[in-house]
Design a protein around this motif. Structure first.
Motif, PDB file in Angstrom:
ATOM      1  N   GLY A  14       0.804  -1.215   0.000  1.00  0.00           N
ATOM      2  CA  GLY A  14       0.000   0.000   0.000  1.00  0.00           C
ATOM      3  C   GLY A  14       0.838   1.266   0.000  1.00  0.00           C
ATOM      4  N   SER A  15       2.117   1.154  -0.332  1.00  0.00           N
ATOM      5  CA  SER A  15       3.029   2.300  -0.270  1.00  0.00           C
ATOM      6  C   SER A  15       2.811   3.240  -1.458  1.00  0.00           C
ATOM      7  CB  SER A  15       4.478   1.814  -0.258  1.00  0.00           C
ATOM      8  OG  SER A  15       5.362   2.905  -0.333  1.00  0.00           O
ATOM      9  N   GLU A  16       2.644   4.534  -1.145  1.00  0.00           N
ATOM     10  CA  GLU A  16       2.396   5.533  -2.187  1.00  0.00           C
ATOM     11  C   GLU A  16       3.601   5.771  -3.083  1.00  0.00           C
ATOM     12  OE1 GLU A  16       1.142   8.845   0.186  1.00  0.00           O
ATOM     13  OE2 GLU A  16      -0.984   8.403  -0.110  1.00  0.00           O
ATOM     14  N   ILE A  17       4.798   5.443  -2.593  1.00  0.00           N
ATOM     15  CA  ILE A  17       5.977   5.704  -3.424  1.00  0.00           C
ATOM     16  C   ILE A  17       6.038   4.779  -4.635  1.00  0.00           C
ATOM     17  CG2 ILE A  17       7.304   6.532  -1.451  1.00  0.00           C
ATOM     18  CD1 ILE A  17       8.833   3.915  -1.466  1.00  0.00           C
ATOM     19  N   ILE A  18       5.227   3.737  -4.632  1.00  0.00           N
ATOM     20  CA  ILE A  18       5.169   2.815  -5.776  1.00  0.00           C
ATOM     21  C   ILE A  18       4.375   3.419  -6.930  1.00  0.00           C
ATOM     22  CG2 ILE A  18       4.303   0.544  -6.525  1.00  0.00           C
ATOM     23  CD1 ILE A  18       4.752  -0.407  -3.634  1.00  0.00           C
ATOM     24  N   LEU A  19       3.429   4.297  -6.616  1.00  0.00           N
ATOM     25  CA  LEU A  19       2.464   4.775  -7.610  1.00  0.00           C
ATOM     26  C   LEU A  19       3.096   5.480  -8.821  1.00  0.00           C
ATOM     27  CD1 LEU A  19      -0.302   5.976  -5.146  1.00  0.00           C
ATOM     28  CD2 LEU A  19      -0.389   3.967  -6.648  1.00  0.00           C
ATOM     29  N   PRO A  20       4.082   6.382  -8.631  1.00  0.00           N
ATOM     30  CA  PRO A  20       4.669   7.009  -9.818  1.00  0.00           C
ATOM     31  C   PRO A  20       5.330   6.011 -10.774  1.00  0.00           C
ATOM     32  CG  PRO A  20       5.195   8.273  -7.863  1.00  0.00           C
ATOM     33  CD  PRO A  20       4.594   6.987  -7.393  1.00  0.00           C
ATOM     34  N   VAL A  21       5.951   4.965 -10.220  1.00  0.00           N
ATOM     35  CA  VAL A  21       6.568   3.954 -11.081  1.00  0.00           C
ATOM     36  C   VAL A  21       5.480   3.154 -11.801  1.00  0.00           C
ATOM     37  CG1 VAL A  21       8.216   2.048 -11.173  1.00  0.00           C
ATOM     38  CG2 VAL A  21       8.463   3.809  -9.410  1.00  0.00           C
ATOM     39  N   MET A  22       4.433   2.812 -11.075  1.00  0.00           N
ATOM     40  CA  MET A  22       3.311   2.096 -11.679  1.00  0.00           C
ATOM     41  C   MET A  22       2.686   2.932 -12.807  1.00  0.00           C
ATOM     42  SD  MET A  22      -0.172   0.733  -9.801  1.00  0.00           S
ATOM     43  CE  MET A  22       0.738  -0.052  -8.479  1.00  0.00           C
ATOM     44  N   PHE A  23       2.522   4.215 -12.555  1.00  0.00           N
ATOM     45  CA  PHE A  23       1.982   5.144 -13.566  1.00  0.00           C
ATOM     46  C   PHE A  23       2.849   5.125 -14.818  1.00  0.00           C
ATOM     47  CE2 PHE A  23       2.457   9.440 -15.350  1.00  0.00           C
ATOM     48  CZ  PHE A  23       1.170   9.668 -15.818  1.00  0.00           C
ATOM     49  N   ASP A  24       4.159   5.178 -14.626  1.00  0.00           N
ATOM     50  CA  ASP A  24       5.081   5.199 -15.763  1.00  0.00           C
ATOM     51  C   ASP A  24       5.007   3.893 -16.559  1.00  0.00           C
ATOM     52  OD1 ASP A  24       6.982   6.786 -17.151  1.00  0.00           O
ATOM     53  OD2 ASP A  24       8.566   5.458 -16.425  1.00  0.00           O
ATOM     54  N   PHE A  25       4.831   2.768 -15.856  1.00  0.00           N
ATOM     55  CA  PHE A  25       4.704   1.475 -16.539  1.00  0.00           C
ATOM     56  C   PHE A  25       3.440   1.440 -17.412  1.00  0.00           C
ATOM     57  CE2 PHE A  25       7.321  -1.409 -13.441  1.00  0.00           C
ATOM     58  CZ  PHE A  25       8.464  -0.728 -13.820  1.00  0.00           C
ATOM     59  N   TYR A  26       2.332   1.971 -16.880  1.00  0.00           N
ATOM     60  CA  TYR A  26       1.090   1.989 -17.656  1.00  0.00           C
ATOM     61  C   TYR A  26       1.232   2.891 -18.875  1.00  0.00           C
ATOM     62  CZ  TYR A  26      -1.535  -0.549 -14.072  1.00  0.00           C
ATOM     63  OH  TYR A  26      -1.993  -1.508 -13.211  1.00  0.00           O
ATOM     64  N   LEU A  27       1.914   4.038 -18.719  1.00  0.00           N
ATOM     65  CA  LEU A  27       2.156   4.918 -19.872  1.00  0.00           C
ATOM     66  C   LEU A  27       2.957   4.184 -20.933  1.00  0.00           C
ATOM     67  CD1 LEU A  27       3.118   8.486 -18.574  1.00  0.00           C
ATOM     68  CD2 LEU A  27       0.975   7.753 -19.623  1.00  0.00           C
ATOM     69  N   THR A  28       4.007   3.495 -20.502  1.00  0.00           N
ATOM     70  CA  THR A  28       4.867   2.761 -21.436  1.00  0.00           C
ATOM     71  C   THR A  28       4.064   1.694 -22.180  1.00  0.00           C
ATOM     72  OG1 THR A  28       6.745   3.109 -19.953  1.00  0.00           O
ATOM     73  CG2 THR A  28       6.987   1.378 -21.615  1.00  0.00           C
ATOM     74  N   ASN A  29       3.115   1.076 -21.469  1.00  0.00           N
ATOM     75  CA  ASN A  29       2.306   0.002 -22.057  1.00  0.00           C
ATOM     76  C   ASN A  29       1.115   0.538 -22.852  1.00  0.00           C
ATOM     77  OD1 ASN A  29       2.046  -2.801 -22.365  1.00  0.00           O
ATOM     78  ND2 ASN A  29       0.400  -2.876 -20.859  1.00  0.00           N
ATOM     79  N   GLY A  30       0.887   1.882 -22.744  1.00  0.00           N
ATOM     80  CA  GLY A  30      -0.219   2.480 -23.501  1.00  0.00           C
ATOM     81  C   GLY A  30      -1.578   2.300 -22.869  1.00  0.00           C
ATOM     82  N   ASN A  31      -1.626   1.890 -21.597  1.00  0.00           N
ATOM     83  CA  ASN A  31      -2.910   1.700 -20.928  1.00  0.00           C
ATOM     84  C   ASN A  31      -3.279   2.996 -20.208  1.00  0.00           C
ATOM     85  OD1 ASN A  31      -5.108   0.915 -19.309  1.00  0.00           O
ATOM     86  ND2 ASN A  31      -4.301  -1.167 -19.083  1.00  0.00           N
ATOM     87  N   MET A  32      -3.945   3.920 -20.944  1.00  0.00           N
ATOM     88  CA  MET A  32      -4.227   5.249 -20.417  1.00  0.00           C
ATOM     89  C   MET A  32      -5.271   5.238 -19.305  1.00  0.00           C
ATOM     90  SD  MET A  32      -2.150   7.157 -21.824  1.00  0.00           S
ATOM     91  CE  MET A  32      -0.850   6.420 -22.800  1.00  0.00           C
ATOM     92  N   LYS A  33      -6.198   4.293 -19.352  1.00  0.00           N
ATOM     93  CA  LYS A  33      -7.230   4.218 -18.330  1.00  0.00           C
ATOM     94  C   LYS A  33      -6.617   3.931 -16.954  1.00  0.00           C
ATOM     95  CE  LYS A  33     -11.428   1.782 -16.956  1.00  0.00           C
ATOM     96  NZ  LYS A  33     -12.357   0.643 -17.234  1.00  0.00           N
ATOM     97  N   LEU A  34      -5.777   2.912 -16.899  1.00  0.00           N
ATOM     98  CA  LEU A  34      -5.140   2.564 -15.630  1.00  0.00           C
ATOM     99  C   LEU A  34      -4.099   3.603 -15.227  1.00  0.00           C
ATOM    100  CD1 LEU A  34      -4.772  -1.332 -15.932  1.00  0.00           C
ATOM    101  CD2 LEU A  34      -6.380  -0.023 -14.521  1.00  0.00           C
ATOM    102  N   ALA A  35      -3.472   4.226 -16.220  1.00  0.00           N
ATOM    103  CA  ALA A  35      -2.515   5.304 -15.912  1.00  0.00           C
ATOM    104  C   ALA A  35      -3.239   6.459 -15.224  1.00  0.00           C
ATOM    105  CB  ALA A  35      -1.831   5.783 -17.187  1.00  0.00           C
TER     106      ALA A  35
END
Length: 611
Positions: free
Chosen positions: A471-492
Motif C-alpha cells: 500500500g506504499s504511495e511511493i510505488i504509484l509514480p513507477v506504476m503510472f510510468d509502466f502503464y504509460l509505457t504500455n499504452g494503458n491510459m485508463k489505468l494510468a
C-alpha cells in the motif's frame, strides 16, 4: 593404589563436578544480580585454595556410614599429595587469571556494542543508556585494528530479544559488549560484560558505581579495558584518543544524544521538523559547553542537510554552516566529526568533491571505522561515474553497518547503473531480510527483472502485487510510468489520481521522472488529447513549483520539474529554457548519477515539440 584406597581419586572427581556446577552458576547469576567482577574472582580463588585442603582431608580421613575415622598416614606420601594439589591449583590460577588479562589472538576482530539496557525506574533515564552505547561505540571506533559495528546497526536490537549467537551472526562479529545502566537518585551503576560470540562465553565483566556527574568517565574506562582485552597493550596515542572526549557536561551530552536521534529520525521519515528540533537541542548543548566540538559538527550537518534535501536552499543555510565551522576550526582539528562536517560543507554546499574527499580522508585517518564517512565517499565516487570504486566503498561501509538496508539500496542502485546484474538479486534478497518493509529494494528487484526480460507486462503484474501487499504511495509514480509505457491510459489515469501531491525526497524511486499528482494527470491527459483538463493540472503544478522556487532559488530539481510541466503544456520556449538551465546546474560532468536524467528530460521536451 593408595590414592584409590583412600578414596582421594573419588574426592577429586566429586570436587571437580561441584566446582563445574558452581562456576556455571557464577557465570549465569552474577551478571543478573549485577555483582562486581571481583566477586567471581573471589569464588575462583576460594575453589583453588580449597582443592589442596580437600586432598589433605580425603587422604587423612575416611568418611563412611560409621562416621569419620582418621587413617594411618605416611607423612611423606601425604606431603606429596598436598604439594601436587598446590601445584595444580597454581597452574589453574595462572591459566585462568593470565588468560583473563591476555588479549584475544584473532586477525580480524569485529565488535558490536549492543544497546545498554535502562534498568532505572524512570523511563526518562533512557538517554543515559543510549548515551553509554553511543559513547563506547564512538571511542572504540577510533582504534585502527578493531572493526566496530556502527550504532545504526545495533540500535534495532534495543527492543528485540535474540540470543547472542544469532545477533553475532547477523552482524558478522566475533565479540559483543552488552550492559545496563541503573539510576537511583543521583547514583548510577553501570554493569557490562564482554562476550566471545563464537563460544557464547563471558571474557570479562565489571560494574562501576558513580554519580550523575561522573558517568561520562565510565565509558572511557570501559573503552580502554575492552581495547586492551581484544588487542593487548595499546600505544600511547591510542590511549590518549580513548581518553579524549569533547564535553565534560552531562547535560550538554544529553542534548547532543537527543539531537542525534532526531536527525536520524528526520532522515528516515522525511520529517523536516525533526531537523529543526535537533538544531534547537544542539544550540542548548553548546550553551552548556562552548567547547563541545561534536555538537557544533552535528549542528553544521543539520543545516547542510536542510539545504541538500531542498528543505531550505537559501544561501543563509550555507552561511550558518560556514560560521559554525570557522568558529571551531582550531578546536576541531583532529576531530573526525569536525572533518566530516567540513567535508559535507564542500560536498552538499558546493559539490566540490576534491575538497570534500580531503576532509573525509582526514576523518577516516582518525576513525577508520567511520561507516558514515565511507558511505558518503561512495556517493561522491558514484557522482564522478566511478561506480566500481563506489561499490567497494559501500561494501566496506556495509561490513561496519550490516543492518543498514539503505546501504543495500545504494549498492543495488549503483550496480543497476553499470548494467552489470551479477549478484544484484542476492544483494536485494539480503537487504530485504534487514527490513521486511523495504519498498525501494523490492522496486529495484522489479527493475532488474524488467531490464533482463524487457517484458513490461510482467513488470506491471509484479508492481501491482507489491502495491497490494504494501500500500506504499511511493510505488504509484513507477506504476503510472509502466502503464504509460504500455499504452494503458485508463489505468494510468486511475493511478495518477492516487499519487500524492508532494514528491518524496528519494528520486531513485522514479529512476528518471519526478512525478506529482498534478504532473501525472497533466501528462496522461496530454497523451489522450484532453487539453483543457491537461492545462488545469499543469498550470496548478507550475504555480506550486514557482512558489517553491521563491523559497529555494537555484534548486535544479525544481527547474527541471518546471521545464517538464512547460513542455507538456506546449510552452516550448519556456520548457527548453528551464531544462537547459537545470542541465547547466547539474551537468553530467558534475554529476554522472543524476546528470543523465536531466539530459533525458531535455530530450523528452525536444521530442514533444518535434525537434
Amino acid at each position: 593404589k593408595e590414592l584409590k584406597e583412600r578414596k582421594v581419586i573419588k574426592a577429586i572427581i566429586s570436587y571437580a563436578v561441584v566446582t563445574f556446577v558452581i562456576m556455571q552458576l557464577v557465570e549465569i547469576l552474577f551478571p543478573i544480580f549485577e555483582l562486581p567482577a571481583w566477586a567471581s574472582k573471589f569464588v575462583i580463588l576460594l575453589l583453588l585454595i580449597s582443592f589442596p585442603i580437600v586432598l589433605f582431608i580425603s587422604w587423612t580421613f575416611d568418611f563412611s556410614r560409621d562416621g569419620i575415622r582418621k587413617e594411618k598416614s605416611n607423612t611423606s606420601n601425604m606431603a606429596v599429595v598436598v604439594i601436587i594439589g598446590l601445584v595444580v591449583s597454581f597452574i589453574i590460577y595462572r591459566i585462568v587469571f593470565n588468560n583473563n588479562n591476555a588479549h584475544i589472538q584473532l586477525d580480524n576482530k569485529y565488535l558490536a556494542i549492543l544497546p545498554f539496557n535502562n534498568f532505572s525506574k524512570n523511563p526518562g533515564d533512557e538517554y543515559l543508556s543510549d548515551g553509554m552505547t553511543e559513547d563506547i561505540t564512538m571511542q572504540l571506533a577510533k582504534i585502527k585494528d578493531l572493526n566496530v559495528i556502527s550504532r545504526t546497526s545495533v540500535m534495532q536490537y534495543k527492543e528485540e530479544k535474540k540470543n547472542i549467537k544469532k545477533i553475532a551472526n547477523e552482524l558478522g562479529v566475533n565479540f559483543i559488549l552488552e550492559g545496563s545502566v541503573r539510576r537511583v537518585n543521583e547514583n548510577i551503576r553501570v554493569v557490562t560484560q564482554l562476550i566471545d560470540a563464537s563460544l557464547d562465553k563471558h571474557i570479562w565483566s565489571e560494574s562501576y558505581d558513580t554519580d550523575i556527574n561522573g558517568v561520562l568517565n565510565v565509558h572511557k574506562t570501559i573503552s580502554e579495558v575492552i581495547a586492551e582485552k581484544l588487542l593487548g597493550n595499546l600505544t600511547k596515542e591510542e590511549k590518549q584518543s580513548l581518553q579524549s572526549f569533547s564535553t565534560k557536561s552531562h547535560n550538554a551530552h544529553n542534548h547532543y544524544i537527543i539531537a542525534k536521534n532526531l536527525v536520524d529520525r528526520g532522515l528516515s521519515a522525511d520529517k523536516y521538523d525533526f531537523l529543526e528540533q535537533a538544531i534547537s537541542e544542539l544550540i542548548n548543548a553548546i550553551k552548556l559547553d562552548d567547547n563541545f566540538v561534536e555538537a557544533y559538527s552535528l549542528l553544521v550537518e543539520a543545516h547542510l542537510l536542510s539545504y541538500w534535501i531542498s528543505y531550505d536552499r537559501t544561501p543563509r543555510r550555507l552561511e550558518k554552516a560556514k560560521e559554525i565551522l570557522d568558529k571551531v576550526r582550531n578546536k576541531g582539528q583532529g576531530n573526525p566529526f569536525y572533518h566530516r562536517s567540513q567535508g559535507l560543507y564542500h560536498y552538499w554546499g558546493f559539490r566540490n568533491y576534491a575538497l570534500a574527499l580531503q576532509e573525509f580522508d582526514k576523518a577516516l585517518e582518525i576513525n577508520p571505522n567511520y561507516a558514515d564517512v565511507l558511505e558518503t565517499k561512495a556517493y561522491i565516487f558514484r557522482r564522478l561515474g566511478k561506480y566500481s570504486e563506489a561499490i567497494e566503498l559501500f561494501q566496506r561501509a556495509k561490513a561496519l553497518n550490516p543492518n543498514s538496508y539503505g546501504i543495500y539500496n545504494q549498492i543495488v542502485y549503483t550496480q543497476l547503473r553499470t548494467g552489470q546484474h551479477d549478484g544484484v538479486k542476492e544483494e536485494i534478497e539480503n537487504g530485504i531480510t534487514k527490513s521486511v518493509d523495504n519498498v525501494s529494494l523490492r522496486l529495484a528487484k522489479i527493475w532488474v527483472e524488467l531490464e533482463q526480460s524487457g517484458n513490461i507486462n510482467v513488470a506491471i503484474n509484479s508492481i501491482n502485487e507489491l502495491y497490494q501487499i504494501t500500500g506504499s504511495e511511493i510505488i504509484l509514480p513507477v506504476m503510472f510510468d509502466f502503464y504509460l509505457t504500455n499504452g494503458n491510459m485508463k489505468l494510468a489515469e486511475e493511478t495518477a489520481k492516487k499519487i500524492p501531491d508532494a514528491i518524496t525526497l528519494n528520486r531513485q524511486y522514479y529512476m528518471y521522472k519526478p512525478i506529482t499528482k498534478n504532473m501525472a494527470l497533466g501528462i496522461v491527459f496530454h497523451k489522450q488529447s484532453r487539453y483543457s483538463e491537461r492545462d488545469s493540472y499543469l498550470i496548478a503544478e507550475i504555480g506550486i513549483i514557482k512558489q517553491k522556487l521563491l523559497k529555494n532559488p537555484g534548486d535544479h530539481e525544481l527547474h527541471r520539474r518546471l521545464g517538464i510541466a512547460y513542455a507538456y503544456l506546449g510552452k516550448n520556449t519556456e520548457a527548453i529554457f528551464e531544462l537547459r538551465l537545470a542541465v547547466s546546474m547539474l551537468d553530467i560532468g558534475v554529476d554522472a548519477l543524476y546528470g543523465p536524467f536531466y539530459l533525458y528530460s531535455l530530450a523528452e521536451a525536444n521530442n514533444l515539440i518535434g525537434n
